[in-house]
Design a protein around this motif. Structure first.
Motif, mmCIF file in Angstrom:
data_model
loop_
_atom_site.group_PDB
_atom_site.id
_atom_site.type_symbol
_atom_site.label_atom_id
_atom_site.label_comp_id
_atom_site.label_asym_id
_atom_site.label_seq_id
_atom_site.Cartn_x
_atom_site.Cartn_y
_atom_site.Cartn_z
ATOM 1 N N VAL A 49 -1.757 -11.667 -14.792
ATOM 2 C CA VAL A 49 -2.284 -10.477 -15.464
ATOM 3 C C VAL A 49 -2.537 -9.357 -14.462
ATOM 4 O O VAL A 49 -2.515 -8.178 -14.814
ATOM 5 C CB VAL A 49 -3.571 -10.821 -16.239
ATOM 6 N N GLY A 50 -2.770 -9.727 -13.202
ATOM 7 C CA GLY A 50 -3.034 -8.711 -12.186
ATOM 8 C C GLY A 50 -1.892 -7.723 -12.019
ATOM 9 O O GLY A 50 -2.115 -6.580 -11.599
ATOM 10 N N PHE A 51 -0.668 -8.134 -12.346
ATOM 11 C CA PHE A 51 0.470 -7.218 -12.230
ATOM 12 C C PHE A 51 0.516 -6.207 -13.373
ATOM 13 O O PHE A 51 1.376 -5.326 -13.380
ATOM 14 C CB PHE A 51 1.783 -8.007 -12.175
ATOM 15 N N SER A 52 -0.399 -6.321 -14.332
ATOM 16 C CA SER A 52 -0.405 -5.381 -15.462
ATOM 17 C C SER A 52 -0.746 -3.967 -15.011
ATOM 18 O O SER A 52 -0.140 -2.997 -15.484
ATOM 19 C CB SER A 52 -1.404 -5.843 -16.525
ATOM 20 N N VAL A 53 -1.740 -3.826 -14.117
ATOM 21 C CA VAL A 53 -2.136 -2.490 -13.663
ATOM 22 C C VAL A 53 -1.029 -1.830 -12.846
ATOM 23 O O VAL A 53 -0.682 -0.666 -13.100
ATOM 24 C CB VAL A 53 -3.463 -2.553 -12.884
ATOM 25 N N PRO A 54 -0.404 -2.514 -11.871
ATOM 26 C CA PRO A 54 0.750 -1.896 -11.202
ATOM 27 C C PRO A 54 1.884 -1.558 -12.172
ATOM 28 O O PRO A 54 2.537 -0.516 -12.024
ATOM 29 C CB PRO A 54 1.184 -2.969 -10.190
ATOM 30 N N PHE A 55 2.125 -2.420 -13.164
ATOM 31 C CA PHE A 55 3.152 -2.131 -14.166
ATOM 32 C C PHE A 55 2.800 -0.873 -14.951
ATOM 33 O O PHE A 55 3.653 -0.007 -15.183
ATOM 34 C CB PHE A 55 3.282 -3.333 -15.106
ATOM 35 N N ALA A 56 1.538 -0.761 -15.366
ATOM 36 C CA ALA A 56 1.113 0.428 -16.113
ATOM 37 C C ALA A 56 1.258 1.686 -15.261
ATOM 38 O O ALA A 56 1.671 2.737 -15.754
ATOM 39 C CB ALA A 56 -0.336 0.259 -16.573
ATOM 40 N N MET A 57 0.942 1.585 -13.975
ATOM 41 C CA MET A 57 1.088 2.726 -13.075
ATOM 42 C C MET A 57 2.557 3.083 -12.886
ATOM 43 O O MET A 57 2.916 4.267 -12.798
ATOM 44 C CB MET A 57 0.423 2.430 -11.734
ATOM 45 N N ALA A 58 3.425 2.067 -12.834
ATOM 46 C CA ALA A 58 4.862 2.334 -12.711
ATOM 47 C C ALA A 58 5.372 3.098 -13.934
ATOM 48 O O ALA A 58 6.146 4.059 -13.807
ATOM 49 C CB ALA A 58 5.625 1.019 -12.543
ATOM 50 N N LEU A 59 4.934 2.696 -15.125
ATOM 51 C CA LEU A 59 5.329 3.430 -16.331
ATOM 52 C C LEU A 59 4.758 4.847 -16.309
ATOM 53 O O LEU A 59 5.424 5.802 -16.721
ATOM 54 C CB LEU A 59 4.853 2.689 -17.579
ATOM 55 N N THR A 102 5.457 10.703 -15.972
ATOM 56 C CA THR A 102 5.126 11.982 -15.339
ATOM 57 C C THR A 102 6.220 12.479 -14.409
ATOM 58 O O THR A 102 6.173 13.631 -13.955
ATOM 59 C CB THR A 102 3.822 11.850 -14.541
ATOM 60 N N GLY A 103 7.190 11.631 -14.085
ATOM 61 C CA GLY A 103 8.250 12.022 -13.158
ATOM 62 C C GLY A 103 7.820 12.006 -11.706
ATOM 63 O O GLY A 103 8.569 12.454 -10.833
ATOM 64 N N ARG A 104 6.632 11.461 -11.428
ATOM 65 C CA ARG A 104 6.120 11.414 -10.047
ATOM 66 C C ARG A 104 6.414 10.039 -9.450
ATOM 67 O O ARG A 104 5.534 9.180 -9.352
ATOM 68 C CB ARG A 104 4.624 11.719 -10.051
ATOM 69 N N ILE A 105 7.668 9.826 -9.068
ATOM 70 C CA ILE A 105 8.077 8.509 -8.569
ATOM 71 C C ILE A 105 8.134 8.488 -7.042
ATOM 72 O O ILE A 105 8.849 7.678 -6.448
ATOM 73 C CB ILE A 105 9.436 8.104 -9.165
ATOM 74 N N GLY A 106 7.368 9.357 -6.431
ATOM 75 C CA GLY A 106 7.309 9.381 -4.972
ATOM 76 C C GLY A 106 6.460 8.243 -4.438
ATOM 77 O O GLY A 106 6.490 7.125 -4.951
ATOM 78 N N GLU A 107 5.649 8.540 -3.415
ATOM 79 C CA GLU A 107 4.879 7.487 -2.768
ATOM 80 C C GLU A 107 3.408 7.463 -3.202
ATOM 81 O O GLU A 107 2.686 6.524 -2.884
ATOM 82 C CB GLU A 107 4.925 7.673 -1.245
ATOM 83 N N GLU A 108 2.965 8.480 -3.935
ATOM 84 C CA GLU A 108 1.546 8.562 -4.299
ATOM 85 C C GLU A 108 1.099 7.375 -5.149
ATOM 86 O O GLU A 108 0.066 6.753 -4.890
ATOM 87 C CB GLU A 108 1.272 9.873 -5.056
ATOM 88 N N TRP A 109 1.886 7.017 -6.165
ATOM 89 C CA TRP A 109 1.477 5.935 -7.059
ATOM 90 C C TRP A 109 1.443 4.594 -6.339
ATOM 91 O O TRP A 109 0.658 3.710 -6.697
ATOM 92 C CB TRP A 109 2.401 5.887 -8.275
ATOM 93 N N LEU A 110 2.268 4.449 -5.301
ATOM 94 C CA LEU A 110 2.261 3.203 -4.532
ATOM 95 C C LEU A 110 0.944 3.024 -3.776
ATOM 96 O O LEU A 110 0.421 1.913 -3.678
ATOM 97 C CB LEU A 110 3.437 3.188 -3.559
ATOM 98 N N ARG A 111 0.406 4.129 -3.253
ATOM 99 C CA ARG A 111 -0.879 4.044 -2.553
ATOM 100 C C ARG A 111 -1.998 3.666 -3.517
ATOM 101 O O ARG A 111 -2.927 2.936 -3.151
ATOM 102 C CB ARG A 111 -1.188 5.381 -1.867
ATOM 103 N N LEU A 112 -1.906 4.148 -4.747
ATOM 104 C CA LEU A 112 -2.959 3.874 -5.724
ATOM 105 C C LEU A 112 -2.993 2.405 -6.146
ATOM 106 O O LEU A 112 -4.062 1.885 -6.482
ATOM 107 C CB LEU A 112 -2.769 4.762 -6.952
ATOM 108 N N ILE A 113 -1.842 1.742 -6.165
ATOM 109 C CA ILE A 113 -1.803 0.361 -6.652
ATOM 110 C C ILE A 113 -1.743 -0.659 -5.521
ATOM 111 O O ILE A 113 -1.573 -1.852 -5.789
ATOM 112 C CB ILE A 113 -0.598 0.139 -7.592
ATOM 113 N N ARG A 114 -1.884 -0.214 -4.293
ATOM 114 C CA ARG A 114 -1.755 -1.144 -3.166
ATOM 115 C C ARG A 114 -2.726 -2.319 -3.289
ATOM 116 O O ARG A 114 -2.331 -3.486 -3.213
ATOM 117 C CB ARG A 114 -1.990 -0.400 -1.850
ATOM 118 N N THR A 115 -4.012 -2.029 -3.500
ATOM 119 C CA THR A 115 -5.017 -3.088 -3.580
ATOM 120 C C THR A 115 -4.759 -4.001 -4.765
ATOM 121 O O THR A 115 -4.818 -5.237 -4.651
ATOM 122 C CB THR A 115 -6.423 -2.483 -3.682
#
Length: 311
Positions: free
Chosen positions: A184-194, A199-212
């Motif tokens: 279930v822990g992969f749900s939040v990274p999955f939601a952030m990926a969607l 939003t079209g922001r597929i750069g590196e910002e969202w990766l920093r947010l889901i690192r933890t």
């Protein structure tokens, strides 16, 4: 009374999840800070509803309330207290309740961590997707997989108890919850990926947010697999962890894609490459966790893990 309380908690959770998802989508479209604060309240309300429903079920199990069909089928007066507690995730309906509890807990923790970022559409769309996923599982529990369904006919004096394989080793208290924390822990990274795709922001910002969140999910899934290996050696006498049991392979597959994501994300952060590949890996990991749970709990595969049958 327990059936009514549990069903009420599920109904509140479902209503809050659906309403919160709609409000989150509107807040993301308009960058509305006031609506975003409302979305956070919905997230915490959904989590509180899941906690309440799980608490009612544990109350019913520990009090041996056989008026609930789930308790009658998975508990007995002779069952030791530890395995009475772990009966919460011994069958399909309880497993979905545990899934919802962990999902909403991850979502609430992420929402709390990101509370200072303001009306960022990336965060708000993540909340919308997470609430929509939560609403789906609450809907399942209110319909096809109701853990608070009452026993038909006279209330039995005693129940059937858990499957013998689920009450002969204390690892039952650790292996399944740890595995679910990873699943279930992969749900939040999955939601952030969607959210990044929306939003079209597929750069590196969202990766920093889901690192933890990603490291936590991967670590828990790894721990769950290792604990399963220990359990299988102690209880089943297998010559190895999997012995090519299909359910254990279903746990390994999302671990492989999750591990691939942890490695390839380094390339994106350093060189700006593999953006689509990383999004695809996260989506695939989440889909494979759903597949693994389906194999474990649907009974579609013959396995020592196939403890339930369901339409």
């Amino acid at each position: 009374m327990k059936a009514q309380l549990g069903t009420l908690a599920l109904a509140v959770g479902f209503a809050a999840a659906v309403t919160g998802a709609v409000v989150a989508a509107l807040a993301a479209r308009h960058r509305d800070a006031s609506r975003l604060r409302t979305v956070r309240r919905f997230v915490f309300l959904v989590f509180a509803s899941a906690v309440a429903a799980a608490a009612v079920m544990e109350w019913a199990l520990l009090s041996h309330d056989f008026s609930l069909a789930y308790v009658a089928g998975n508990d007995s007066r002779a069952t030791p207290t530890l395995f009475t507690i772990t009966a919460l995730w011994a069958a399909l309906q309880g497993s979905i309740l545990l899934w919802s509890l962990i999902l909403t807990g991850h979502l609430a923790f992420a929402t709390w961590r990101w509370r200072t970022r303001g009306p960022d559409p990336l965060i708000t769309w993540t909340a919308a997707v997470g609430l929509a996923m939560s609403g789906f599982f609450f809907a399942l529990m209110l319909t096809a997989a109701d853990p608070f369904r009452v026993t038909s006919g006279p209330v039995p004096h005693d129940g059937n108890g858990p499957n013998p394989l689920l009450q002969n080793h204390p690892m039952m208290a650790f292996h399944p919850p740890m595995l679910y924390l990873g699943y279930v822990g992969f749900s939040v990274p999955f939601a952030m990926a969607l959210a990044a795709l929306i939003t079209g922001r597929i750069g590196e910002e969202w990766l920093r947010l889901i690192r933890t969140a990603t490291l936590l999910a991967w670590g828990c899934l790894t721990g769950g697999i290792v604990l399963g290996a220990w359990w299988s050696y102690a209880v089943l006498g297998w010559g190895g962890y999997w012995a090519w049991d299909p359910v254990e392979n279903a746990a390994l597959i999302p671990w492989l894609t999750g591990t691939a994501f942890l490695h390839s994300v380094i390339v994106q952060q350093r060189r700006g490459m593999l953006r689509v590949w990383n999004l695809s890996l996260l989506v695939a990991t989440y889909c494979l966790t759903i597949l693994g749970t389906f194999l474990t709990r649907s009974g579609v595969v013959n396995s020592v893990h196939a403890f339930t049958q369901s339409d």
